[in-house]
Design a protein around this motif. Structure first.
Motif, PDB file in Angstrom:
ATOM      1  N   LEU A 242       0.815  -1.214   0.000  1.00  0.00           N
ATOM      2  CA  LEU A 242       0.000   0.000   0.000  1.00  0.00           C
ATOM      3  C   LEU A 242       0.850   1.267   0.000  1.00  0.00           C
ATOM      4  O   LEU A 242       0.539   2.238  -0.707  1.00  0.00           O
ATOM      5  N   LEU A 243       1.928   1.285   0.759  1.00  0.00           N
ATOM      6  CA  LEU A 243       2.726   2.511   0.884  1.00  0.00           C
ATOM      7  C   LEU A 243       3.307   2.995  -0.443  1.00  0.00           C
ATOM      8  O   LEU A 243       3.279   4.204  -0.721  1.00  0.00           O
ATOM      9  N   PRO A 244       3.848   2.117  -1.301  1.00  0.00           N
ATOM     10  CA  PRO A 244       4.326   2.620  -2.602  1.00  0.00           C
ATOM     11  C   PRO A 244       3.212   3.254  -3.438  1.00  0.00           C
ATOM     12  O   PRO A 244       3.468   4.205  -4.189  1.00  0.00           O
ATOM     13  N   VAL A 245       1.989   2.746  -3.318  1.00  0.00           N
ATOM     14  CA  VAL A 245       0.867   3.337  -4.057  1.00  0.00           C
ATOM     15  C   VAL A 245       0.599   4.754  -3.559  1.00  0.00           C
ATOM     16  O   VAL A 245       0.326   5.670  -4.344  1.00  0.00           O
ATOM     17  N   ILE A 247       2.849   6.695  -2.205  1.00  0.00           N
ATOM     18  CA  ILE A 247       3.974   7.505  -2.694  1.00  0.00           C
ATOM     19  C   ILE A 247       3.734   7.937  -4.135  1.00  0.00           C
ATOM     20  O   ILE A 247       3.962   9.097  -4.514  1.00  0.00           O
ATOM     21  N   GLN A 248       3.260   7.006  -4.961  1.00  0.00           N
ATOM     22  CA  GLN A 248       2.983   7.346  -6.359  1.00  0.00           C
ATOM     23  C   GLN A 248       1.856   8.364  -6.467  1.00  0.00           C
ATOM     24  O   GLN A 248       1.914   9.286  -7.285  1.00  0.00           O
ATOM     25  N   GLU A 249       0.838   8.218  -5.604  1.00  0.00           N
ATOM     26  CA  GLU A 249      -0.248   9.194  -5.590  1.00  0.00           C
ATOM     27  C   GLU A 249       0.277  10.585  -5.220  1.00  0.00           C
ATOM     28  O   GLU A 249      -0.139  11.597  -5.798  1.00  0.00           O
ATOM     29  N   MET A 250       1.181  10.622  -4.258  1.00  0.00           N
ATOM     30  CA  MET A 250       1.771  11.889  -3.861  1.00  0.00           C
ATOM     31  C   MET A 250       2.558  12.510  -5.019  1.00  0.00           C
ATOM     32  O   MET A 250       2.451  13.718  -5.278  1.00  0.00           O
ATOM     33  N   GLU A 251       3.333  11.697  -5.725  1.00  0.00           N
ATOM     34  CA  GLU A 251       4.117  12.224  -6.838  1.00  0.00           C
ATOM     35  C   GLU A 251       3.224  12.706  -7.972  1.00  0.00           C
ATOM     36  O   GLU A 251       3.520  13.716  -8.623  1.00  0.00           O
ATOM     37  N   ASP A 252       2.114  11.996  -8.205  1.00  0.00           N
ATOM     38  CA  ASP A 252       1.174  12.445  -9.247  1.00  0.00           C
ATOM     39  C   ASP A 252       0.567  13.802  -8.882  1.00  0.00           C
ATOM     40  O   ASP A 252       0.351  14.649  -9.767  1.00  0.00           O
ATOM     41  N   ARG A 253       0.319  14.009  -7.618  1.00  0.00           N
ATOM     42  CA  ARG A 253      -0.246  15.294  -7.194  1.00  0.00           C
ATOM     43  C   ARG A 253       0.771  16.413  -7.350  1.00  0.00           C
ATOM     44  O   ARG A 253       0.408  17.552  -7.677  1.00  0.00           O
ATOM     45  N   TYR A 254       2.036  16.092  -7.110  1.00  0.00           N
ATOM     46  CA  TYR A 254       3.059  17.113  -7.336  1.00  0.00           C
ATOM     47  C   TYR A 254       3.178  17.452  -8.819  1.00  0.00           C
ATOM     48  O   TYR A 254       3.450  18.601  -9.187  1.00  0.00           O
ATOM     49  N   GLU A 255       2.980  16.467  -9.685  1.00  0.00           N
ATOM     50  CA  GLU A 255       2.987  16.754 -11.114  1.00  0.00           C
ATOM     51  C   GLU A 255       1.830  17.662 -11.491  1.00  0.00           C
ATOM     52  O   GLU A 255       1.972  18.549 -12.340  1.00  0.00           O
ATOM     53  N   LEU A 256       0.676  17.451 -10.834  1.00  0.00           N
ATOM     54  CA  LEU A 256      -0.478  18.314 -11.090  1.00  0.00           C
ATOM     55  C   LEU A 256      -0.191  19.753 -10.648  1.00  0.00           C
ATOM     56  O   LEU A 256      -0.509  20.708 -11.358  1.00  0.00           O
ATOM     57  N   MET A 313       9.648   0.258   4.021  1.00  0.00           N
ATOM     58  CA  MET A 313       8.405   0.853   4.521  1.00  0.00           C
ATOM     59  C   MET A 313       8.679   2.089   5.362  1.00  0.00           C
ATOM     60  O   MET A 313       7.971   3.097   5.245  1.00  0.00           O
ATOM     61  N   VAL A 314       9.686   2.025   6.214  1.00  0.00           N
ATOM     62  CA  VAL A 314      10.013   3.171   7.052  1.00  0.00           C
ATOM     63  C   VAL A 314      10.435   4.353   6.189  1.00  0.00           C
ATOM     64  O   VAL A 314      10.047   5.503   6.437  1.00  0.00           O
ATOM     65  N   THR A 315      11.220   4.084   5.157  1.00  0.00           N
ATOM     66  CA  THR A 315      11.628   5.157   4.247  1.00  0.00           C
ATOM     67  C   THR A 315      10.418   5.787   3.571  1.00  0.00           C
ATOM     68  O   THR A 315      10.342   7.020   3.429  1.00  0.00           O
ATOM     69  N   GLN A 316       9.455   4.961   3.190  1.00  0.00           N
ATOM     70  CA  GLN A 316       8.256   5.496   2.537  1.00  0.00           C
ATOM     71  C   GLN A 316       7.413   6.325   3.519  1.00  0.00           C
ATOM     72  O   GLN A 316       6.853   7.361   3.141  1.00  0.00           O
ATOM     73  N   LEU A 317       7.314   5.870   4.760  1.00  0.00           N
ATOM     74  CA  LEU A 317       6.588   6.653   5.764  1.00  0.00           C
ATOM     75  C   LEU A 317       7.260   8.006   5.997  1.00  0.00           C
ATOM     76  O   LEU A 317       6.594   9.038   6.129  1.00  0.00           O
ATOM     77  N   ALA A 431      -6.321   4.408  -7.827  1.00  0.00           N
ATOM     78  CA  ALA A 431      -5.090   3.753  -7.377  1.00  0.00           C
ATOM     79  C   ALA A 431      -5.311   2.924  -6.120  1.00  0.00           C
ATOM     80  O   ALA A 431      -4.537   1.991  -5.851  1.00  0.00           O
ATOM     81  N   LEU A 432      -6.338   3.233  -5.338  1.00  0.00           N
ATOM     82  CA  LEU A 432      -6.568   2.540  -4.065  1.00  0.00           C
ATOM     83  C   LEU A 432      -7.680   1.508  -4.138  1.00  0.00           C
ATOM     84  O   LEU A 432      -8.002   0.884  -3.114  1.00  0.00           O
ATOM     85  N   LYS A 433      -8.261   1.308  -5.311  1.00  0.00           N
ATOM     86  CA  LYS A 433      -9.385   0.372  -5.402  1.00  0.00           C
ATOM     87  C   LYS A 433      -8.971  -1.046  -5.037  1.00  0.00           C
ATOM     88  O   LYS A 433      -9.755  -1.810  -4.465  1.00  0.00           O
ATOM     89  N   HIS A 434      -7.749  -1.404  -5.365  1.00  0.00           N
ATOM     90  CA  HIS A 434      -7.278  -2.770  -5.062  1.00  0.00           C
ATOM     91  C   HIS A 434      -7.213  -3.019  -3.559  1.00  0.00           C
ATOM     92  O   HIS A 434      -7.308  -4.169  -3.110  1.00  0.00           O
TER      93      HIS A 434
END
Length: 461
Positions: A242-245, A247-256, A313-317, A431-434
């Protein structure tokens, strides 16, 4: 004999009245304060204000003009001048009064005398806050409001604001994610930490917010709120997915946000932004609040393979805590124990969690880990929380301020019902439906078929 009879006739009602007042003070402190405590304390304050201020060292020498005026009009002794007192405003829990400080005084002078003022005016506690330069407000609390918590009727509301507990000065403790994006909440078993978490989830359930949970106790804490959760991980393996997803959501928002910043010259300043809150409402992504329960389970490892997963996981948090605020992602990290012995990255993660709430803990080291770096004097207050006071905690932030709070009771069934009623507010995040938890469908009661009509028996000869 007549005098004795008269005394008994008068003393009976007086004794009954005194007994009723004592009962009300012990069992119904709000009623006692409104009927007995408020008038007595108000009379004490008005009658002894000048003498109490002088005894507390809160008076200053009068001006020369005042001295000349007093000597010219009266023969009275010229006394020191106390702070100018404003209108006394009664409340359901105490009194509020504003003081205009005399030249040369500061709010710290009044705060240092709070304990003396409490005893002089016969109230439970006195708290001092600064209203504006030269003006302070005294909040007098008539009884222990944390013994039986009743939240005020008027509460602050707004997006990402949750009134979750009551402060010891009778004001609500509001968890504002826009002001304090990330928080660490510690508490031993039966300390009230789960009750605090329930109030947060129930308060956010009715808001347009995505709720994501990581509950390594197989989901026993967060599964009842599944209808309102956008994602739920119930073990470290699922959390590692879940955490990498996120992170990717966060990066997509920064692109926006970055795409929005590429504007033509001459664009108004208010349309240039560095976070999601500056985007137009129709383009703004929904905020995400990540609840991590039993965070220590993410740090514990048994094999080298688990150690690699833990470090990741700790790095992602830590990345979410460092960068998530501007992307509208907020962390609520909870646990029984949080210390440097958990391993690499623990103190780095703690440094990113601005807010701190410490319930009763089993050792002083946990209290120091929660509060020692922001309010060292609050550590002793956290260690003094008794086991028979569940929900009582010490809340602090990076400004150094702290206060005792207590969460009111909220049953698990009531919190789960709020989430069921708010299930239609779950935002659409592909991205979180899974990771969306399965929501059991309540069984439909069987429909009883009507009893067949009784056919008349044929008449035979």
């Amino acid at each position: 004999m007549t005098d004795l009879t008269t005394l008994l006739e008068v003393g009976g009602p007086v004794a009954a009245l005194g007994g009723g007042a004592a009962y009300a003070r012990a069992k119904h402190p709000r009623v006692y304060w409104s009927t007995v405590g408020l008038p007595i304390s108000t009379a004490r304050l008005i009658g002894s204000y000048s003498s109490v201020m002088e005894a507390c060292g809160l008076t200053v020498a009068p001006s020369r003009l005042r001295v000349l005026a007093v000597k010219a009009t009266t023969r009275r002794e010229v006394r020191p001048v106390p702070p100018r007192r404003g209108v006394i405003r009664p409340t359901s829990t105490g009194l509020r009064i504003r003081l205009r400080l005399a030249p040369g005084q500061e709010p710290a002078d009044v705060a240092a005398s709070a304990e003396r003022l409490r005893h002089a005016w016969g109230v439970h506690a006195v708290y001092v806050s600064t209203v504006k330069p030269g003006v302070v407000e005294l909040r007098l609390v008539g009884f222990d409001v944390l013994r039986r918590v009743r939240m005020p009727r008027k509460l602050a509301s707004g997006l990402l604001k949750v009134p979750v507990a009551l402060r010891e000065d009778a004001t609500p403790f509001v968890r504002d994610y826009r002001a304090i994006p990330h928080q660490l909440t510690l508490g031993a078993t039966l300390s009230g930490k789960s009750m605090y978490l329930r109030h947060l989830v129930a308060g956010l359930a009715s808001q347009p917010v995505a709720l994501v949970g990581i509950d390594c106790k197989r989901g026993v804490e967060l599964s009842p709120f599944a209808p309102r959760l956008s994602a739920l991980a119930t073990d470290p393996e699922q959390a590692a997915e879940l955490l990498p997803v996120l992170i990717q959501e966060m990066e997509d928002r920064y692109e926006l946000i970055k795409a929005r910043q590429g504007l033509a010259p001459g664009t108004p300043d208010e349309e240039i932004t560095s976070d999601v809150w500056g985007l137009p409402e129709d383009e703004r992504p929904v905020p995400i609040v990540l609840f991590v329960d039993e965070v220590a389970e993410l740090f514990l490892v048994a094999t080298r393979k688990d150690e690699e997963r833990r470090d990741e996981m700790v790095t992602q948090l830590i990345r979410l805590a460092q960068l998530g605020r501007a992307a509208g992602i907020y962390l609520e990290v909870c646990g029984q124990r949080f210390g440097a012995e958990l391993g690499k990255g623990a103190t780095m993660l703690r440094a990113q969690l601005t807010g701190r709430v410490c319930h009763r803990v089993n050792d002083e080291a946990s209290a120091k880990m929660a509060l020692g770096d922001i309010a060292p004097e609050a550590v002793s207050a956290a260690c003094a929380i008794a086991p028979e006071s569940p929900g009582l905690a010490v809340a602090g932030d990076s400004s150094g301020g702290w206060s005792r709070i207590r969460t009111p009771y909220l049953s698990l069934g009531d919190a789960a019902e709020i989430c069921r009623e708010s299930a239609h507010l779950v935002p659409d995040l592909p991205a979180l439906k899974h990771f969306r938890p399965d929501v059991p469908v309540p069984p439909v009661p069987p429909v009883e078929s009507p009893a067949p009509a009784v056919q008349p028996r044929p008449v035979t000869d």
